[in-house]
Design an enzyme around this catalytic site. Structure first.
Site, PDB file in Angstrom:
ATOM      1  CD1 TRP A 173       1.050   9.633  -0.068  1.00 43.42           C
ATOM      2  CD2 TRP A 173       2.042   7.794  -0.898  1.00 43.42           C
ATOM      3  NE1 TRP A 173       0.416   8.524   0.454  1.00 43.42           N
ATOM      4  CE2 TRP A 173       1.010   7.384  -0.037  1.00 43.42           C
ATOM      5  CE3 TRP A 173       2.807   6.813  -1.538  1.00 43.42           C
ATOM      6  CZ2 TRP A 173       0.718   6.051   0.214  1.00 43.42           C
ATOM      7  CZ3 TRP A 173       2.521   5.482  -1.288  1.00 43.42           C
ATOM      8  CH2 TRP A 173       1.490   5.117  -0.419  1.00 43.42           C
ATOM      9  NE  ARG A 218      -6.915   6.361  10.757  1.00 46.26           N
ATOM     10  CZ  ARG A 218      -6.487   5.470  11.657  1.00 46.26           C
ATOM     11  NH1 ARG A 218      -6.285   5.855  12.915  1.00 46.26           N
ATOM     12  NH2 ARG A 218      -6.263   4.226  11.306  1.00 46.26           N
ATOM     13  CG  ASP A 219     -10.145   8.360   8.365  1.00 48.61           C
ATOM     14  OD1 ASP A 219      -9.281   9.258   8.346  1.00 48.61           O
ATOM     15  OD2 ASP A 219      -9.860   7.147   8.391  1.00 48.61           O
ATOM     16  CG  PHE A 247      -4.637  11.607   9.034  1.00 50.26           C
ATOM     17  CD1 PHE A 247      -3.424  12.006   8.488  1.00 50.26           C
ATOM     18  CD2 PHE A 247      -4.644  10.493   9.863  1.00 50.26           C
ATOM     19  CE1 PHE A 247      -2.240  11.301   8.754  1.00 50.26           C
ATOM     20  CE2 PHE A 247      -3.482   9.781  10.140  1.00 50.26           C
ATOM     21  CZ  PHE A 247      -2.283  10.182   9.591  1.00 50.26           C
ATOM     22  CB  SER A 248      -9.151  10.614   5.279  1.00 52.77           C
ATOM     23  OG  SER A 248      -8.174  10.174   4.384  1.00 52.77           O
ATOM     24  CG  ASN A 291      -2.932   8.092   1.608  1.00 49.41           C
ATOM     25  OD1 ASN A 291      -2.054   8.927   1.644  1.00 49.41           O
ATOM     26  ND2 ASN A 291      -3.704   7.868   2.647  1.00 49.41           N
ATOM     27  CG  ASP A 292      -7.264   7.527   2.561  1.00 44.83           C
ATOM     28  OD1 ASP A 292      -6.491   6.645   2.159  1.00 44.83           O
ATOM     29  OD2 ASP A 292      -7.552   7.678   3.767  1.00 44.83           O
ATOM     30  CD1 TRP A 314       0.352   7.906   3.795  1.00 48.02           C
ATOM     31  CD2 TRP A 314       1.722   8.246   5.535  1.00 48.02           C
ATOM     32  NE1 TRP A 314      -0.401   8.353   4.849  1.00 48.02           N
ATOM     33  CE2 TRP A 314       0.415   8.572   5.931  1.00 48.02           C
ATOM     34  CE3 TRP A 314       2.749   8.389   6.456  1.00 48.02           C
ATOM     35  CZ2 TRP A 314       0.101   9.014   7.207  1.00 48.02           C
ATOM     36  CZ3 TRP A 314       2.445   8.835   7.730  1.00 48.02           C
ATOM     37  CH2 TRP A 314       1.137   9.146   8.093  1.00 48.02           C
ATOM     38  CD  GLU A 363      -7.150   3.073   8.237  1.00 45.91           C
ATOM     39  OE1 GLU A 363      -6.125   3.398   8.840  1.00 45.91           O
ATOM     40  OE2 GLU A 363      -7.151   2.742   7.037  1.00 45.91           O
TER      41      GLU A 363
HETATM   42  C1  FRU Z   1      -6.431   5.297   5.290  1.00 36.62           C
HETATM   43  C2  FRU Z   1      -5.774   6.282   6.226  1.00 36.62           C
HETATM   44  C3  FRU Z   1      -6.810   7.075   6.983  1.00 36.62           C
HETATM   45  C4  FRU Z   1      -6.065   8.311   7.349  1.00 36.62           C
HETATM   46  C5  FRU Z   1      -5.202   8.514   6.138  1.00 36.62           C
HETATM   47  C6  FRU Z   1      -3.859   9.060   6.415  1.00 36.62           C
HETATM   48  O1  FRU Z   1      -5.635   4.998   4.203  1.00 36.62           O
HETATM   49  O2  FRU Z   1      -4.925   5.622   7.102  1.00 36.62           O
HETATM   50  O3  FRU Z   1      -7.364   6.408   8.070  1.00 36.62           O
HETATM   51  O4  FRU Z   1      -6.908   9.383   7.560  1.00 36.62           O
HETATM   52  O5  FRU Z   1      -5.060   7.264   5.517  1.00 36.62           O
HETATM   53  O6  FRU Z   1      -3.167   9.340   5.250  1.00 36.62           O
END
Ligand code: FRU
Length: 715
Positions: free
Chosen positions: A292, A411-412, A352-353, A294-295, A319, A460
């Site tokens: 998988w 986060r992020d 995380f991101s 994502n970001d 995820w 986010e």
């Molecule tokens: C956005 C998010 C971020 C987080 C990450 C976790 O898609 O939820 O806020 O850091 O993905 O995978």
């Protein structure tokens, strides 16, 4: 002849029956698929008016039950109590099996077997601590000593505190020995190869797996491990453990599982030859070899390489287990996958991101050699915003000893250098109650951070950068957006953002959590988003990145707006090109009818004329402009699009998982999940409700950006 075959088939059946010892068919006692408990007797409230269908209000997801219905004594929450007692039945098989979940309170959340009114067997759920799981697992009792006796089952819930409920389903009598769940089964291996391949079955119970060296878990993660017949294989990188003896452990496995035996070491990926050529593999959008994504994370340009780190589950199709995957490119088009950059800090924590910068002046003091040091910030879910650095061009990363550098509810982290105030800025998502904000912190050295200000109304993945308006260096604006990409234009003074007006929208459809490159050459502002929801059933990977675009700001009648167009490096994929000029298009005509193929760039400069609707069907996927509504619809994604001087201009990228459209020179950008129907390779341009005029039309065949076979050219 016919009779002989039938006889053989019959003999075969008999032999299987004898071999497994399953002379008698299984007997179902209850599957709780009905709307009531039938002739079972109910006392109290906890069992509700009938079987539950999955989870009850305020309960975590209930899994592992068979069919829809199950006994779930969470009716009225943990405080409710009661019993559920079966009618009398005769014990006619060696084993009694059932699925059980819920609280581990022996005698209080349990299922009992009663013979002559006495409890002769009892079982309780697995959970006694906060957290845990509502998953039901198979259990059994050997009841051969009671053969032929009358019995009842009683499901009890007298517990009222945490985990004060019990879940039961699928109660059977059987002569076949049911599998037993083993705790912490292990296999010893001597690490000899680069990869350990692990079998995955989508939807299988999530197990906790670890690789242990010298008694310590050096890798630990969740995996839907296949007991047999995997859907696909994932891999664990064994590079750091070469020559060591290690143990592979799973927290629980049925005793007939072959998962640990199936795990195999190899220097190659199991299907290396077909890698990137899989039927649904996007050919010029980034996807991960396995698992998988994502970001996009840590987008940074450094020494000729565009780094793409990303949220990654290396061990599953969904995820979970968030790591930072890593790939690099010299041209934003051809990617080379590298080993994982960030592992979770420890089991249960996730990486995380976050973002990355080049610390050119070594303000952090992290530089060890003559090369510039890269510094990244990411969210360690159990700790807060953390800093890592790399002195080897992003290949390996070291944790800063003072982590976390910012601890808060958020986060992020997005790092950037604010030249006018000569300091670092961290824009980071922050939440407090219902308030959703972006916080700005500042730092001289990327280690000590001081809160600057807060702006509300974002969710986010913040992003913050500066761009010239209409390319004029002296007229610059700042852009601020969160994960949905809806942006504010304004000024940023190093501490606070001052918007000029309302949020604006550039992207529509499957687009989320985008980031732009820091340190890009020539002032370029290159953006990549997560094509959220672009999914690839049956493939060993899931989700894709959007194609990299270059952003710019333009003054329009409505104010300053951001525009996006695919990066010019796309040119390296262009092959055969067909062109039409000044085509009067009548209903029923299709200038593209001769063309067929997989990957396309289509460009059109279209006078809407008398048409009501016009557009394309590309490999069966509709891209339709509705003239009256001034709306562009790409496979269900709708974006407003105003014509300019009676014309719409479209640039369309067609890949195996998506269609992207950049309209009117990038004023509107669409990313739409679109798996073309198998075998649909044709193209169509059409007009409806009246003629229209194509001032120009181009169809360009695009090439695959991946090197087929091998490991993607890794290291
Ligand atoms: C956005 C998010 C971020 C987080 C990450 C976790 O898609 O939820 O806020 O850091 O993905 O995978």
């Amino acid at each position: 002849m016919k009779r002989a075959m039938r006889w053989l088939a019959g003999a075969g059946l008999l032999m299987t029956a004898l071999a497994s010892g399953a002379a008698e068919p299984d007997l179902l006692i209850a599957d709780f698929e009905g709307t009531s408990y039938g002739d079972w007797q109910v006392t109290g409230e906890a069992f509700g008016p009938g079987p539950a269908r999955g989870a009850l209000p305020n309960q975590m997801a209930v899994t592992g039950h068979r069919g829809q219905g199950l006994v779930n004594s969470f009716y009225g929450g943990d405080q409710a109590t009661g019993t559920l007692t079966s009618p009398e039945f005769t014990l006619r098989r060696k084993y009694l099996t059932f699925l059980i979940g819920g609280g581990n309170h022996p005698g209080e959340t349990c299922i009992d077997l009663l013979v002559d009114g006495k409890v002769v067997r009892t079982a309780s759920g697995p959970n006694s601590q906060p957290g845990g799981s509502e998953r039901l697992e198979l259990q059994h009792w050997d009841v051969s000593e009671f053969a032929g006796r009358a019995a009842r089952l009683r499901i009890v819930d007298t517990a009222t505190g945490g985990w004060g409920h019990i879940n039961i389903d699928e109660i059977m009598q059987t002569d076949r020995k049911p599998p037993v769940l083993l705790t912490n089964p292990e296999r010893e291996i001597t690490v000899r190869s680069r990869y350990l391949h692990l079998p995955v079955k989508n939807g299988a119970p999530k197990r906790r797996m670890s690789l242990r060296v010298g008694g310590e878990a050096v890798r630990e993660f969740e995996i839907e491990i296949a007991d047999r017949d995997p859907d696909f294989w994932v891999f664990l990188d064994l590079q750091p453990f070469q020559g060591k003896s290690a143990r592979l452990r799973v927290d629980q496995l049925p005793d007939d599982s072959t998962a640990l035996q199936m795990a195999v070491q190899s220097d190659a990926l199991p299907d290396a030859d077909g890698l990137y050529g899989e039927a649904r593999r996007p050919q010029f959008h980034f996807t991960s070899r396995r698992g998988w994504l994502n970001d996009p994370n840590g987008l940074v340009y450094h020494r000729g390489e565009w780094h793409l780190f990303y949220q990654h589950n290396p061990y599953g199709w969904e995820w979970g287990n968030m790591h930072w995957g890593h790939a690099v490119s010299k041209d934003l088009v051809h990617w080379q996958e590298l080993p994982i950059a960030l592992y979770p800090y420890r089991y249960g924590d996730m990486a995380f991101s976050g973002s990355a910068v080049v610390d050119r002046d070594n303000t952090s003091g992290f530089r060890t050699g003559s090369e510039e040091v890269l510094v990244a910030a990411y969210t360690s879910t159990g700790r807060g915003e953390c800093i890592v650095y790399s002195n080897d061009r992003g290949r390996t990363w070291t944790e800063y000893a003072g982590n976390p550098v910012v601890a808060h509810q958020g986060r992020d982290p997005r790092l950037l250098w604010h030249a006018p105030t000569r300091q670092w800025v961290m824009a980071v998502y922050h939440e407090e109650g219902d308030r959703r904000s972006i916080d700005f912190h500042t730092s001289p050295d990327l280690k000590k951070w001081r809160f600057g200000s807060r702006i509300d109304g974002f969710f986010e993945c913040p992003e913050l950068f500066e761009l010239p308006v209409d390319g004029e260096k002296s007229n610059r604006k700042w852009i601020l957006y969160g994960a949905d990409g809806k942006y504010l234009v304004g000024q940023f003074d190093g501490k606070a953002f001052h918007p000029d007006g309302e949020k604006q929208q550039l992207w529509w459809g499957n687009f989320y959590a985008s980031q732009t490159y820091s340190n890009a050459p020539n002032g370029r502002r290159v953006q990549i988003g997560w094509g959220q929801g672009i999914t690839f059933p049956g493939m060993p990977f899931n989700q894709q990145m959007t194609f990299p675009v270059e952003l710019r700001l333009e003054r329009t009648d409505a104010g300053v707006r951001m525009l996006a167009e695919p990066v010019r490096e796309l040119a390296s994929l262009r092959g055969k090109r067909r062109r039409w000029k000044d085509v009067e298009l009548a209903e029923g005509e299709n200038p593209l009818r001769e063309l067929s193929g997989d990957l396309w760039e289509i460009r059109a400069d279209w006078e809407t004329g008398g048409a009501k609707r016009l557009g394309f069907r590309l490999r069966g996927v509709p891209v339709v402009y509705d003239v009256a509504k001034a709306e562009l619809t790409v496979k269900g994604v709708v974006a407003p699009l105003k014509p300019v001087d009676g014309r719409v201009r479209l640039q369309i990228l067609v890949d195996r998982g998506s269609i992207e459209v950049f309209a009117n020179d990038g004023r509107v950008a669409v990313s739409a999940a679109a798996l073309p129907a198998e075998g649909a390779t044709g193209l169509e341009a059409f007009t409806e409700g009246g003629p229209s005029r194509l001032r120009s039309l181009e169809a360009v065949e695009l090439a695959c950006a991946w090197k087929r076979g091998g490991s993607g050219g890794e290291d």
